[in-house]
Design a protein around this motif. Structure first.
Motif, PDB file in Angstrom:
ATOM      1  N   ILE A 102       0.863  -1.177   0.000  1.00  0.00           N
ATOM      2  CA  ILE A 102       0.000   0.000   0.000  1.00  0.00           C
ATOM      3  C   ILE A 102       0.903   1.230   0.000  1.00  0.00           C
ATOM      4  O   ILE A 102       1.439   1.622   1.048  1.00  0.00           O
ATOM      5  N   ALA A 103       1.105   1.805  -1.171  1.00  0.00           N
ATOM      6  CA  ALA A 103       1.983   2.965  -1.289  1.00  0.00           C
ATOM      7  C   ALA A 103       1.309   4.226  -0.764  1.00  0.00           C
ATOM      8  O   ALA A 103       1.984   5.155  -0.344  1.00  0.00           O
ATOM      9  N   GLY A 107      -5.008   3.302   3.196  1.00  0.00           N
ATOM     10  CA  GLY A 107      -4.689   2.160   4.018  1.00  0.00           C
ATOM     11  C   GLY A 107      -5.775   1.994   5.063  1.00  0.00           C
ATOM     12  O   GLY A 107      -6.817   2.643   5.020  1.00  0.00           O
ATOM     13  N   SER A 108      -5.522   1.139   6.025  1.00  0.00           N
ATOM     14  CA  SER A 108      -6.488   0.891   7.095  1.00  0.00           C
ATOM     15  C   SER A 108      -5.716   0.599   8.378  1.00  0.00           C
ATOM     16  O   SER A 108      -4.482   0.499   8.358  1.00  0.00           O
ATOM     17  N   GLU A 113      -0.970   2.421   5.366  1.00  0.00           N
ATOM     18  CA  GLU A 113      -0.161   3.011   4.300  1.00  0.00           C
ATOM     19  C   GLU A 113       1.308   2.742   4.612  1.00  0.00           C
ATOM     20  O   GLU A 113       1.753   2.866   5.745  1.00  0.00           O
ATOM     21  N   GLY A 114       2.038   2.360   3.589  1.00  0.00           N
ATOM     22  CA  GLY A 114       3.461   2.082   3.756  1.00  0.00           C
ATOM     23  C   GLY A 114       3.796   0.635   4.032  1.00  0.00           C
ATOM     24  O   GLY A 114       4.964   0.269   4.093  1.00  0.00           O
ATOM     25  N   ALA A 135       4.088   6.355   6.581  1.00  0.00           N
ATOM     26  CA  ALA A 135       3.533   7.289   5.601  1.00  0.00           C
ATOM     27  C   ALA A 135       4.628   8.167   4.998  1.00  0.00           C
ATOM     28  O   ALA A 135       4.716   9.364   5.252  1.00  0.00           O
ATOM     29  N   LEU A 136       5.480   7.558   4.178  1.00  0.00           N
ATOM     30  CA  LEU A 136       6.552   8.284   3.488  1.00  0.00           C
ATOM     31  C   LEU A 136       6.027   9.054   2.286  1.00  0.00           C
ATOM     32  O   LEU A 136       6.786   9.767   1.647  1.00  0.00           O
ATOM     33  N   GLY A 137       4.758   8.864   1.970  1.00  0.00           N
ATOM     34  CA  GLY A 137       4.199   9.380   0.729  1.00  0.00           C
ATOM     35  C   GLY A 137       4.348   8.315  -0.346  1.00  0.00           C
ATOM     36  O   GLY A 137       5.200   7.431  -0.271  1.00  0.00           O
TER      37      GLY A 137
END
Length: 160
Positions: A102-103, A107-108, A113-114, A135-137
């Motif tokens: 999940i880039a 996310g959940s 995310e990440g 969450a690096l983006g």
């Protein structure tokens, strides 16, 4: 080590051993394949890669079982393992790396995310690992995942 340097070392090691490598990618959408084919002479070790962004593509292109997707979801070590095994078989490669994650954004709580799942398949079997980059983006997660996948391939080729 830079992405370009990793790819060059992979090329040198694969050529020295006379083997090929492949990649099955979801969230990186071909970034590993692009990196591997950046050095001149890359065709000596890379014939094809698989961008399996959707679940349908994972099933049709690299043979991920729909039951595995249903049971674990696309972002799982189980799916990454089947992606790597299927890519290795279909490409006839000595080594295959797979990425599903999940880039972001999004996310959940369960799959944030990440989160990126990796698998490396070779003649001796398949290993998996999950890394939570945070969450690096979107770009940061994809770049970090690409570099990790390249390090996995290099480590396999160098016997680490």
């Amino acid at each position: 080590m830079s992405t370009r340097a990793l790819a060059s070392r992979i090329l040198d090691a694969a050529r020295a051993q006379g083997v090929t490598v492949t990649a099955a990618e979801s969230c990186t959408a071909g970034m590993v394949a692009a990196a591997l084919t950046d050095p001149a002479g890359a065709s000596a070790m890379f014939e094809r890669g698989f961008v399996t962004y959707s679940n349908v593509a994972k099933v049709e292109m690299v043979g991920v079982s729909p039951a595995t997707l249903d049971a674990h979801g696309a972002v799982s070590e189980e799916v990454a393992a089947e992606m790597a095994q299927g890519a290795r078989d279909r490409a006839g490669a000595a080594w295959a790396v797979a990425i599903s994650g999940i880039a972001g954004p999004g996310g959940s709580d369960f799959k944030p995310e990440g989160r990126v799942c990796f698998a490396l398949a070779g003649a001796g079997g398949t290993s998996t690992r999950t890394i939570d980059y945070g969450a690096l983006g979107r770009d940061g997660v994809r770049r970090a995942a690409t570099d990790h996948a390249l390090r996995l391939l290099l480590g396999a080729l160098e016997g680490r």
